[in-house]
Design a protein around this motif. Structure first.
Motif, PDB file in Angstrom:
ATOM      1  N   ALA A  51      16.357 -23.868  -5.686  1.00 41.72           N
ATOM      2  CA  ALA A  51      17.473 -24.818  -5.751  1.00 41.72           C
ATOM      3  C   ALA A  51      17.012 -26.219  -5.372  1.00 41.72           C
ATOM      4  CB  ALA A  51      18.589 -24.363  -4.813  1.00 41.72           C
ATOM      5  N   ALA A  52      15.973 -26.276  -4.522  1.00 38.21           N
ATOM      6  CA  ALA A  52      15.432 -27.580  -4.111  1.00 38.21           C
ATOM      7  C   ALA A  52      14.364 -28.080  -5.089  1.00 38.21           C
ATOM      8  CB  ALA A  52      14.859 -27.474  -2.700  1.00 38.21           C
ATOM      9  N   GLY A  53      14.145 -27.338  -6.176  1.00 42.69           N
ATOM     10  CA  GLY A  53      13.196 -27.795  -7.199  1.00 42.69           C
ATOM     11  C   GLY A  53      11.785 -27.275  -7.031  1.00 42.69           C
ATOM     12  N   GLY A  54      11.588 -26.341  -6.086  1.00 40.07           N
ATOM     13  CA  GLY A  54      10.247 -25.803  -5.835  1.00 40.07           C
ATOM     14  C   GLY A  54       9.998 -24.497  -6.560  1.00 40.07           C
ATOM     15  N   GLY A  55       8.767 -23.990  -6.411  1.00 41.86           N
ATOM     16  CA  GLY A  55       8.392 -22.725  -7.048  1.00 41.86           C
ATOM     17  C   GLY A  55       8.128 -21.664  -5.993  1.00 41.86           C
ATOM     18  N   ALA A  56       8.734 -20.491  -6.165  1.00 36.92           N
ATOM     19  CA  ALA A  56       8.528 -19.417  -5.176  1.00 36.92           C
ATOM     20  C   ALA A  56       8.723 -18.066  -5.828  1.00 36.92           C
ATOM     21  CB  ALA A  56       9.501 -19.578  -4.010  1.00 36.92           C
ATOM     22  N   THR A  57       8.149 -17.061  -5.181  1.00 39.83           N
ATOM     23  CA  THR A  57       8.357 -15.680  -5.591  1.00 39.83           C
ATOM     24  C   THR A  57       8.381 -14.854  -4.310  1.00 39.83           C
ATOM     25  OG1 THR A  57       7.536 -13.933  -7.066  1.00 39.83           O
ATOM     26  CG2 THR A  57       5.878 -15.101  -5.785  1.00 39.83           C
ATOM     27  N   TYR A  58       8.776 -13.594  -4.425  1.00 40.17           N
ATOM     28  CA  TYR A  58       8.665 -12.747  -3.243  1.00 40.17           C
ATOM     29  C   TYR A  58       8.059 -11.408  -3.604  1.00 40.17           C
ATOM     30  CZ  TYR A  58      13.007 -10.320  -4.650  1.00 40.17           C
ATOM     31  OH  TYR A  58      13.956  -9.602  -5.330  1.00 40.17           O
ATOM     32  N   VAL A  59       7.408 -10.815  -2.600  1.00 42.91           N
ATOM     33  CA  VAL A  59       6.879  -9.460  -2.704  1.00 42.91           C
ATOM     34  C   VAL A  59       7.388  -8.730  -1.472  1.00 42.91           C
ATOM     35  CG1 VAL A  59       4.793  -8.036  -2.831  1.00 42.91           C
ATOM     36  CG2 VAL A  59       4.787 -10.339  -3.818  1.00 42.91           C
ATOM     37  N   ILE A  60       7.907  -7.523  -1.674  1.00 42.63           N
ATOM     38  CA  ILE A  60       8.467  -6.771  -0.548  1.00 42.63           C
ATOM     39  C   ILE A  60       7.479  -5.699  -0.098  1.00 42.63           C
ATOM     40  CG2 ILE A  60      10.376  -5.246   0.151  1.00 42.63           C
ATOM     41  CD1 ILE A  60      10.975  -8.309  -0.296  1.00 42.63           C
ATOM     42  N   GLY A  61       7.262  -5.631   1.201  1.00 42.89           N
ATOM     43  CA  GLY A  61       6.371  -4.596   1.729  1.00 42.89           C
ATOM     44  C   GLY A  61       6.127  -4.802   3.202  1.00 42.89           C
ATOM     45  N   PRO A  62       5.507  -3.821   3.833  1.00 40.46           N
ATOM     46  CA  PRO A  62       5.221  -3.906   5.265  1.00 40.46           C
ATOM     47  C   PRO A  62       3.841  -4.522   5.528  1.00 40.46           C
ATOM     48  CG  PRO A  62       4.869  -1.656   4.502  1.00 40.46           C
ATOM     49  CD  PRO A  62       5.174  -2.486   3.280  1.00 40.46           C
ATOM     50  N   VAL A  63       3.769  -5.460   6.441  1.00 41.41           N
ATOM     51  CA  VAL A  63       2.470  -6.071   6.769  1.00 41.41           C
ATOM     52  C   VAL A  63       1.512  -5.069   7.404  1.00 41.41           C
ATOM     53  CG1 VAL A  63       3.166  -8.502   7.007  1.00 41.41           C
ATOM     54  CG2 VAL A  63       3.419  -6.946   8.957  1.00 41.41           C
ATOM     55  N   GLU A  64       2.070  -4.000   8.015  1.00 43.33           N
ATOM     56  CA  GLU A  64       1.203  -3.063   8.742  1.00 43.33           C
ATOM     57  C   GLU A  64       0.524  -2.048   7.829  1.00 43.33           C
ATOM     58  OE1 GLU A  64       4.471  -3.332   8.904  1.00 43.33           O
ATOM     59  OE2 GLU A  64       5.468  -1.434   9.288  1.00 43.33           O
ATOM     60  N   SER A  65       0.792  -2.102   6.519  1.00 40.66           N
ATOM     61  CA  SER A  65       0.121  -1.197   5.576  1.00 40.66           C
ATOM     62  C   SER A  65      -0.978  -1.959   4.842  1.00 40.66           C
ATOM     63  CB  SER A  65       1.140  -0.649   4.569  1.00 40.66           C
ATOM     64  OG  SER A  65       0.465  -0.158   3.425  1.00 40.66           O
ATOM     65  N   ALA A  66      -2.238  -1.578   5.105  1.00 43.02           N
ATOM     66  CA  ALA A  66      -3.359  -2.278   4.457  1.00 43.02           C
ATOM     67  C   ALA A  66      -3.246  -2.181   2.938  1.00 43.02           C
ATOM     68  CB  ALA A  66      -4.682  -1.691   4.940  1.00 43.02           C
ATOM     69  N   SER A  67      -2.853  -0.999   2.431  1.00 45.48           N
ATOM     70  CA  SER A  67      -2.808  -0.845   0.971  1.00 45.48           C
ATOM     71  C   SER A  67      -1.679  -1.686   0.378  1.00 45.48           C
ATOM     72  CB  SER A  67      -2.673   0.628   0.582  1.00 45.48           C
ATOM     73  OG  SER A  67      -1.508   1.166   1.149  1.00 45.48           O
ATOM     74  N   ALA A  68      -0.548  -1.790   1.085  1.00 41.11           N
ATOM     75  CA  ALA A  68       0.552  -2.627   0.590  1.00 41.11           C
ATOM     76  C   ALA A  68       0.144  -4.104   0.601  1.00 41.11           C
ATOM     77  CB  ALA A  68       1.803  -2.413   1.437  1.00 41.11           C
ATOM     78  N   VAL A 112       2.635  -3.627  13.648  1.00 42.90           N
ATOM     79  CA  VAL A 112       3.250  -4.689  12.834  1.00 42.90           C
ATOM     80  C   VAL A 112       2.702  -6.059  13.238  1.00 42.90           C
ATOM     81  CG1 VAL A 112       5.420  -5.893  12.310  1.00 42.90           C
ATOM     82  CG2 VAL A 112       5.372  -3.372  12.423  1.00 42.90           C
ATOM     83  N   THR A 113       2.700  -6.332  14.523  1.00 45.15           N
ATOM     84  CA  THR A 113       2.489  -7.710  14.970  1.00 45.15           C
ATOM     85  C   THR A 113       1.009  -8.080  15.012  1.00 45.15           C
ATOM     86  OG1 THR A 113       4.546  -7.531  16.206  1.00 45.15           O
ATOM     87  CG2 THR A 113       3.070  -9.322  16.853  1.00 45.15           C
ATOM     88  N   LEU A 114       0.155  -7.157  15.434  1.00 45.81           N
ATOM     89  CA  LEU A 114      -1.284  -7.470  15.491  1.00 45.81           C
ATOM     90  C   LEU A 114      -2.013  -6.968  14.235  1.00 45.81           C
ATOM     91  CD1 LEU A 114      -3.739  -8.618  16.920  1.00 45.81           C
ATOM     92  CD2 LEU A 114      -3.908  -6.499  18.242  1.00 45.81           C
ATOM     93  N   SER A 115      -1.893  -5.664  13.936  1.00 45.62           N
ATOM     94  CA  SER A 115      -2.611  -5.143  12.755  1.00 45.62           C
ATOM     95  C   SER A 115      -2.069  -5.780  11.483  1.00 45.62           C
ATOM     96  CB  SER A 115      -2.497  -3.617  12.671  1.00 45.62           C
ATOM     97  OG  SER A 115      -3.062  -3.027  13.821  1.00 45.62           O
ATOM     98  N   GLY A 116      -0.769  -6.037  11.433  1.00 44.06           N
ATOM     99  CA  GLY A 116      -0.185  -6.677  10.247  1.00 44.06           C
ATOM    100  C   GLY A 116      -0.811  -8.043  10.001  1.00 44.06           C
ATOM    101  N   THR A 117      -0.966  -8.817  11.058  1.00 51.48           N
ATOM    102  CA  THR A 117      -1.603 -10.136  10.924  1.00 51.48           C
ATOM    103  C   THR A 117      -3.056  -9.966  10.479  1.00 51.48           C
ATOM    104  OG1 THR A 117      -0.143 -11.118  12.574  1.00 51.48           O
ATOM    105  CG2 THR A 117      -2.256 -12.226  12.217  1.00 51.48           C
ATOM    106  N   TYR A 118      -3.735  -8.986  11.089  1.00 50.58           N
ATOM    107  CA  TYR A 118      -5.139  -8.722  10.739  1.00 50.58           C
ATOM    108  C   TYR A 118      -5.284  -8.357   9.261  1.00 50.58           C
ATOM    109  CZ  TYR A 118      -9.494  -6.113  10.337  1.00 50.58           C
ATOM    110  OH  TYR A 118     -10.710  -5.650   9.908  1.00 50.58           O
TER     111      TYR A 118
END
Ligand SMILES: NC(=O)c1ccc[n+]([C@@H]2O[C@H](COP(=O)([O-])OP(=O)(O)OC[C@H]3O[C@@H](n4cnc5c(N)ncnc54)[C@H](O)[C@@H]3O)[C@@H](O)[C@H]2O)c1
Length: 245
Positions: A51-68, A112-118
């Motif tokens: 709506a602000a004129g930018g470009g974006a997309t989303y992907v849904i998934g858990p950060v704590e899953s390496a394969s996701a 979630v918080t540490l491994s997800g970031t990793y």
């Protein structure tokens, strides 16, 4: 525009600080890919960006899953062609003293918080290395990792780990031109994963209010852009002075 032509992945971009980062990065010319576990939130922020004129997309998934996370990187590259910037906002927190904290909750928060970031750092960095033109990673620690607290031991340990992770990755990824830094916010916007709103938060800082999410986003923009080209492996406190007062 500071991020013209760049592609940024923002984890936890569906709410609060991640949302503010997504909106700011897009307004500075980046295409933004929000990676979040909550589709409603992520889709709403994509709509706001567009709506602000930018470009974006989303992907849904858990950060704590390496394969996701690996799959997310592939999806973003298939949609936007590359990844230049990663902002790691997704996190969850405990709210109990250690003596009452169930062991599975300790593990879930570290996952979630540490491994997800990793995992997000690892698989996005692999993509950046393959691209061969560097990149910038902005992690989120917390002021809470820098002192003792009564009721969030797992979160604080995860956030302390992110400070160490940020220094290690700065060293290991420097040969590839990938800069890794972190922000340690004080109380900002709404509560991490919780219901306490900005108006009801009263941190003991020098400013007398919580940070607006946008005040974290502006520092993330600084760390993601060439304005911070000589800053490597640092964790910058953005806490209204609460850490020194
Ligand atoms: N809000 C604060 O006061 C504060 C203070 C210090 C540090 N921080 C840090 O700043 C960052 C952003 O905080 P916030 O308050 O904006 O968080 P938030 O809880 O408001 O939003 C987090 C987002 O991450 C998503 N998420 C949660 N778990 C996920 C998972 N497993 N996989 C993928 N997505 C997931 C949620 O759906 C949500 O959209 C966090 O790393 C947080 O620890 C925040």
């Amino acid at each position: 525009m500071k991020l013209e032509g760049k592609v940024a992945v923002v984890t936890g971009g569906g709410r609060n600080i991640g949302r503010a980062i997504s909106l700011l990065f897009a307004s500075e010319g980046a295409k933004v890919a929000i990676y979040d576990a909550d589709e409603g939130r992520a889709a709403a922020v994509v709509e706001e960006v567009e709506a602000a004129g930018g470009g974006a997309t989303y992907v849904i998934g858990p950060v704590e899953s390496a394969s996701a996370v690996e799959a997310m990187v592939e999806t973003v590259v298939s949609r936007f062609g590359k990844i230049d910037i990663l902002a790691n906002c997704a996190a969850i927190s405990d709210r109990q003293p250690m003596l009452e904290l169930p062991d599975e909750e300790w593990q879930r928060i570290l996952d979630v918080t540490l491994s997800g970031t990793y995992f997000c750092c690892k698989y996005v960095a692999k993509q950046m290395v393959a691209q061969g033109h560097g990149g910038a990673i902005v992690n989120f620690s917390s002021g809470s990792a820098l002192k003792g607290n009564t009721g969030r031991v797992a979160y604080d340990v995860a956030k302390g780990g992110i400070i160490a992770l940020t220094m290690d990755l700065a060293v290991q990824l420097a040969p590839h031109g990938i800069r890794t830094n972190a922000i340690a916010p004080g109380m900002s916007g709404s509560q991490v994963g919780g219901r306490i709103a900005f108006e009801d938060r009263h941190p003991p800082n020098l400013v007398g209010r919580a940070a607006y999410a946008e005040e974290q986003a502006s520092v993330a923009l600084f760390l993601a852009s060439d304005d911070s080209a000589h800053i490597w492996g640092q964790t910058i406190s953005v806490d209204g002075g609460s850490g020194i007062a």
